[in-house]
Design an enzyme around this catalytic site. Sequence first.
Site, PDB file in Angstrom:
ATOM      1  N   SER A   1      14.464  -9.190  -1.827  1.00 12.02           N
ATOM      2  CA  SER A   1      15.216 -10.241  -1.651  1.00 12.02           C
ATOM      3  C   SER A   1      15.161 -11.282  -2.801  1.00 12.02           C
ATOM      4  O   SER A   1      15.987 -11.995  -2.899  1.00 12.02           O
ATOM      5  CB  SER A   1      14.680 -11.150  -0.434  1.00 12.02           C
ATOM      6  OG  SER A   1      13.212 -11.622  -0.618  1.00 12.02           O
ATOM      7  N   HIS A  51       1.479  -5.593  -5.939  1.00 13.07           N
ATOM      8  CA  HIS A  51       1.024  -6.412  -4.907  1.00 13.07           C
ATOM      9  C   HIS A  51      -0.392  -5.359  -4.423  1.00 13.07           C
ATOM     10  O   HIS A  51      -0.591  -5.497  -3.189  1.00 13.07           O
ATOM     11  CB  HIS A  51       1.713  -6.659  -3.688  1.00 13.07           C
ATOM     12  CG  HIS A  51       2.837  -7.570  -4.233  1.00 13.07           C
ATOM     13  ND1 HIS A  51       3.948  -7.939  -3.569  1.00 13.07           N
ATOM     14  CD2 HIS A  51       2.874  -8.527  -5.531  1.00 13.07           C
ATOM     15  CE1 HIS A  51       4.722  -8.843  -4.403  1.00 13.07           C
ATOM     16  NE2 HIS A  51       3.892  -9.303  -5.144  1.00 13.07           N
TER      17      HIS A  51
HETATM   18  N1  LIG Z   1       6.762  -2.198   3.201  1.00  7.42           N
HETATM   19  C1  LIG Z   1       5.674  -3.113   2.618  1.00  7.42           C
HETATM   20  O1  LIG Z   1       4.938  -2.779   1.860  1.00  7.42           O
HETATM   21  C2  LIG Z   1       6.143  -4.584   2.868  1.00  7.42           C
HETATM   22  C3  LIG Z   1       6.727  -5.061   3.923  1.00  7.42           C
HETATM   23  C4  LIG Z   1       7.041  -6.229   4.185  1.00  7.42           C
HETATM   24  C5  LIG Z   1       6.691  -7.396   3.069  1.00  7.42           C
HETATM   25  N2  LIG Z   1       5.851  -6.877   2.019  1.00  7.42           N
HETATM   26  C6  LIG Z   1       5.598  -7.699   1.102  1.00  7.42           C
HETATM   27  O2  LIG Z   1       6.265  -8.976   1.043  1.00  7.42           O
HETATM   28  C7  LIG Z   1       6.935  -9.593   0.048  1.00  7.42           C
HETATM   29  C8  LIG Z   1       8.479  -9.828   0.308  1.00  7.42           C
HETATM   30  O3  LIG Z   1       9.284  -9.475  -0.776  1.00  7.42           O
HETATM   31  P1  LIG Z   1      10.403  -8.262  -0.774  1.00  7.42           P
HETATM   32  O4  LIG Z   1      11.772  -8.918  -1.653  1.00  7.42           O
HETATM   33  O5  LIG Z   1       9.728  -7.071  -1.081  1.00  7.42           O
HETATM   34  O6  LIG Z   1      10.832  -8.367   0.798  1.00  7.42           O
HETATM   35  P2  LIG Z   1      11.982  -9.216   1.740  1.00  7.42           P
HETATM   36  O7  LIG Z   1      11.524  -9.065   3.268  1.00  7.42           O
HETATM   37  O8  LIG Z   1      11.872 -10.683   1.323  1.00  7.42           O
HETATM   38  O9  LIG Z   1      13.217  -8.639   1.545  1.00  7.42           O
HETATM   39  C9  LIG Z   1      13.862  -7.441   1.858  1.00  7.42           C
HETATM   40  C10 LIG Z   1      15.039  -7.159   1.328  1.00  7.42           C
HETATM   41  O10 LIG Z   1      15.463  -5.785   1.806  1.00  7.42           O
HETATM   42  C11 LIG Z   1      16.731  -5.984   2.216  1.00  7.42           C
HETATM   43  N3  LIG Z   1      16.971  -4.817   2.900  1.00  7.42           N
HETATM   44  C12 LIG Z   1      16.863  -4.673   4.263  1.00  7.42           C
HETATM   45  N4  LIG Z   1      17.083  -3.342   4.875  1.00  7.42           N
HETATM   46  C13 LIG Z   1      17.385  -2.778   3.957  1.00  7.42           C
HETATM   47  C14 LIG Z   1      17.503  -1.391   3.449  1.00  7.42           C
HETATM   48  N5  LIG Z   1      17.558  -0.364   4.593  1.00  7.42           N
HETATM   49  N6  LIG Z   1      17.791  -0.933   2.367  1.00  7.42           N
HETATM   50  C15 LIG Z   1      17.769  -1.615   1.317  1.00  7.42           C
HETATM   51  N7  LIG Z   1      17.519  -3.026   1.298  1.00  7.42           N
HETATM   52  C16 LIG Z   1      17.183  -3.462   2.596  1.00  7.42           C
HETATM   53  C17 LIG Z   1      16.897  -7.045   2.895  1.00  7.42           C
HETATM   54  O11 LIG Z   1      18.451  -7.743   2.918  1.00  7.42           O
HETATM   55  C18 LIG Z   1      16.278  -8.177   1.691  1.00  7.42           C
HETATM   56  O12 LIG Z   1      16.914  -8.393   0.667  1.00  7.42           O
HETATM   57  C19 LIG Z   1       6.801  -8.856  -1.010  1.00  7.42           C
HETATM   58  O13 LIG Z   1       5.773  -9.397  -1.933  1.00  7.42           O
HETATM   59  C20 LIG Z   1       6.180  -7.362  -0.316  1.00  7.42           C
HETATM   60  O14 LIG Z   1       4.688  -7.152  -1.217  1.00  7.42           O
HETATM   61  C21 LIG Z   1       5.501  -5.526   1.863  1.00  7.42           C
END
Ligand SMILES: NC(=O)c1ccc[n+]([C@@H]2O[C@H](COP(=O)([O-])OP(=O)(O)OC[C@H]3O[C@@H](n4cnc5c(N)ncnc54)[C@H](O)[C@@H]3O)[C@@H](O)[C@H]2O)c1
Length: 238
Positions: free
Chosen positions: A188, A120
């Site tokens: 997720s 992404h």
């Molecule tokens: N850090 C970033 O760059 C960021 C942040 C938010 C969203 N996004 C974007 O949003 C989209 C969302 O998809 P996604 O699946 O990455 O995120 P999501 O927010 O849909 O899912 C996050 C997942 O992480 C799990 N989780 C929460 N805390 C955790 C921990 N401490 N250790 C392990 N797992 C944990 C949750 O249970 C959940 O299944 C992606 O396309 C991403 O690019 C990116």
Amino acid sequence: MHISAELQQLFARVKRVLVLTGAGISAESGVPTFRGGGNTAVWKGMPFDVISSAEMVERDLPAVWEWFDYRRNFLEELTPNPAHFEIASWQERFAELTLVTQNIDGLHQKAGSRAVIELHGNIWRARCTACGTTYSMVQQKRPDACLECGEALRPDVVLFGEMLPPGAFEFAAALASQCELCFVVGTSALVYPAAGLPEIAKAAGAYVVEVNPERTPLSVLCDEVLTGKAGEVLPLFQ
Ligand SMILES: NC(=O)c1ccc[n+]([C@@H]2O[C@H](COP(=O)([O-])OP(=O)(O)OC[C@H]3O[C@@H](n4cnc5c(N)ncnc54)[C@H](O)[C@@H]3O)[C@@H](O)[C@H]2O)c1
Ligand SMILES: [Zn+2]
């Protein structure tokens, strides 16, 4: 937390490992996950998916930049957590380590991971809207316009309504089909095609391990589900 003997043995012996990470791996660093509040963010009255959309780049690029500058500013203060560092150390441990991330925060790189496949994009890069030249914004400002062609720059991230960077998924998929062990950490697993990578690995005979405090649609496909936070579970593999 119990890691099976089978997984411990595999971890000690395999050569090709693929890790897919999502927002959850950065949660313990203080980055809100998408479902954990990130998706409810509002900027200047615009919901997250409107201000972060391809359409808004056309309509109001300065507003898009304001929003991304604000987010980078927030991320600047944050540091990688033990999960990012553990995965970075796997580069030395395995003959071939592929790291594929859906995150744009740059925390894997801050922890020392190289050659990260970023599905992404990266919030620390700007890209020319015309010629595609990219500019790092790590500890430096972006130019006001493209130095090659003078056109406007935009964040080098995949916005709502956009395709993944050409070739990135195909490259990751080819490596997924060759790995022996696949970790799915903090995603997720709802967002395709990224979520398809563990399926490709599994179909090709890899042992698939999920690390997540919650179950996901991928849990049923996994050979082993390690229920817990990435920053606590991954360091157990040392
Ligand atoms: N850090 C970033 O760059 C960021 C942040 C938010 C969203 N996004 C974007 O949003 C989209 C969302 O998809 P996604 O699946 O990455 O995120 P999501 O927010 O849909 O899912 C996050 C997942 O992480 C799990 N989780 C929460 N805390 C955790 C921990 N401490 N250790 C392990 N797992 C944990 C949750 O249970 C959940 O299944 C992606 O396309 C991403 O690019 C990116
Ligand atoms: Zn240009």
